[in-house]
Write an enzyme that holds these catalytic residues in place. Structure first.
Site, PDB file in Angstrom:
ATOM      1  N   TYR A 138      39.019  38.824  45.269  1.00 20.57           N
ATOM      2  CA  TYR A 138      40.080  39.824  45.113  1.00 20.57           C
ATOM      3  C   TYR A 138      40.904  39.525  43.865  1.00 20.57           C
ATOM      4  O   TYR A 138      41.179  40.422  43.050  1.00 20.57           O
ATOM      5  CB  TYR A 138      40.970  39.840  46.352  1.00 20.57           C
ATOM      6  CG  TYR A 138      42.053  40.887  46.310  1.00 20.57           C
ATOM      7  CD1 TYR A 138      41.778  42.209  46.640  1.00 20.57           C
ATOM      8  CD2 TYR A 138      43.358  40.555  45.945  1.00 20.57           C
ATOM      9  CE1 TYR A 138      42.770  43.189  46.600  1.00 20.57           C
ATOM     10  CE2 TYR A 138      44.353  41.525  45.905  1.00 20.57           C
ATOM     11  CZ  TYR A 138      44.057  42.832  46.232  1.00 20.57           C
ATOM     12  OH  TYR A 138      45.037  43.792  46.189  1.00 20.57           O
ATOM     13  N   LYS A 142      41.104  42.028  40.428  1.00 20.85           N
ATOM     14  CA  LYS A 142      42.335  42.618  39.900  1.00 20.85           C
ATOM     15  C   LYS A 142      42.578  42.177  38.456  1.00 20.85           C
ATOM     16  O   LYS A 142      43.141  42.954  37.654  1.00 20.85           O
ATOM     17  CB  LYS A 142      43.521  42.264  40.793  1.00 20.85           C
ATOM     18  CG  LYS A 142      43.452  42.931  42.164  1.00 20.85           C
ATOM     19  CD  LYS A 142      43.350  44.461  42.065  1.00 20.85           C
ATOM     20  CE  LYS A 142      43.344  45.141  43.404  1.00 20.85           C
ATOM     21  NZ  LYS A 142      43.282  46.619  43.317  1.00 20.85           N
ATOM     22  N   THR A 172      50.985  46.688  54.385  1.00 20.71           N
ATOM     23  CA  THR A 172      49.709  47.311  54.727  1.00 20.71           C
ATOM     24  C   THR A 172      48.902  46.322  55.556  1.00 20.71           C
ATOM     25  O   THR A 172      49.315  45.175  55.761  1.00 20.71           O
ATOM     26  CB  THR A 172      48.903  47.686  53.466  1.00 20.71           C
ATOM     27  OG1 THR A 172      48.509  46.475  52.796  1.00 20.71           O
ATOM     28  CG2 THR A 172      49.724  48.551  52.510  1.00 20.71           C
TER      29      THR A 172
END
Length: 244
Positions: A138, A142, A172
């Protein structure tokens, strides 16, 4: 109503940050089409395309259906909580496929049909600059988005602008999954809150507000930039301000 007369395509608009951007763009007067894997979610007011952004051919076909657009928001993404050693080829294909290749696919397909003065907004992350533990793929994905953002701004101006929003910790499912990695999730969450100057986590609405500005003509001189929206977390030193 800052986006009246503009057509926007937002990837990953089913929930979370993407849904927040979709709903806010509509409220600001934009015509919005969004996408995700599977059928449209209940209650969404935007146009819907069933689309896996990592599928190059599918993205090209979707671009043909969309026609000319003014705004592109690359929000679709996934997260896997693993280190490099623990990550599998399947993990690589999933995370880099959606988060990196997906952004590339959408930009490559839609840049040629964006109207003059268009705006691309990529959803990066503070994780592209400072590594969150056990999220190697991840973090790397990014960082790719940040570099691609600068390249698009340099190579495809002045006809369009390209910027990235780098959210911090937003409320989230991804945030909860990160805390679940800790030995004591409740303690980790409390410590994280203390590191935010505003003493709260972000919301989808916080990111949507920045997206509206970047999509609007008000941001006509902003391009090639990474806008961090993290409640002041990365502005602080590693010392926990809650202890002072």
């Amino acid at each position: 109503m800052r986006l009246v007369g503009k057509k926007a395509f937002v990837t990953g608009g089913r929930q979370g940050i993407g849904r927040g951007i979709v709903d806010t763009f509509i409220a600001e007067g934009a015509e919005v089409v969004t996408c995700g894997r599977g059928a449209a979610p209940d209650g969404i007011q935007a146009g819907w395309l069933a689309l896996d952004v990592s599928d190059t051919d599918a993205v090209a076909n979707a671009a043909g259906k969309l026609g000319a657009v003014d705004i592109v928001v690359n929000n679709a993404g996934v997260q896997v909580e693993k280190t490099v050693v623990d990550s599998t080829d399947a993990d690589w294909n999933l995370v880099m496929g959606a988060n990196a290749k997906g952004v590339f696919n959408v930009c490559r397909a839609l840049i040629p049909q964006m109207r003059e003065g268009g705006s691309i907004i990529n959803i990066g992350s503070i994780s592209g600059s400072v590594a969150d533990p056990s999220m190697a793929l991840y973090n790397a994905s990014k960082a790719f988005v940040h570099g691609l953002t600068r390249s698009i701004a340099v190579d495809h101006g002045p006809g369009l602008r390209c910027n990235a929003i780098c959210p911090g910790w937003i409320e989230t499912g991804m945030l909860d999954a990160g805390f679940d990695l800790a030995d004591d999730p409740a303690a980790a969450k409390g410590d994280a809150l203390a590191r935010h100057a505003v003493r709260r986590f972000g919301t989808a609405a916080d990111i949507a507000s920045m997206a509206v500005w970047l999509a609007s003509d008000e941001a006509s001189f902003a391009t090639g930039q990474l806008f961090t929206v993290d409640g002041g977390m990365t502005a602080a030193s590693p010392l926990n301000p809650g202890l002072f």
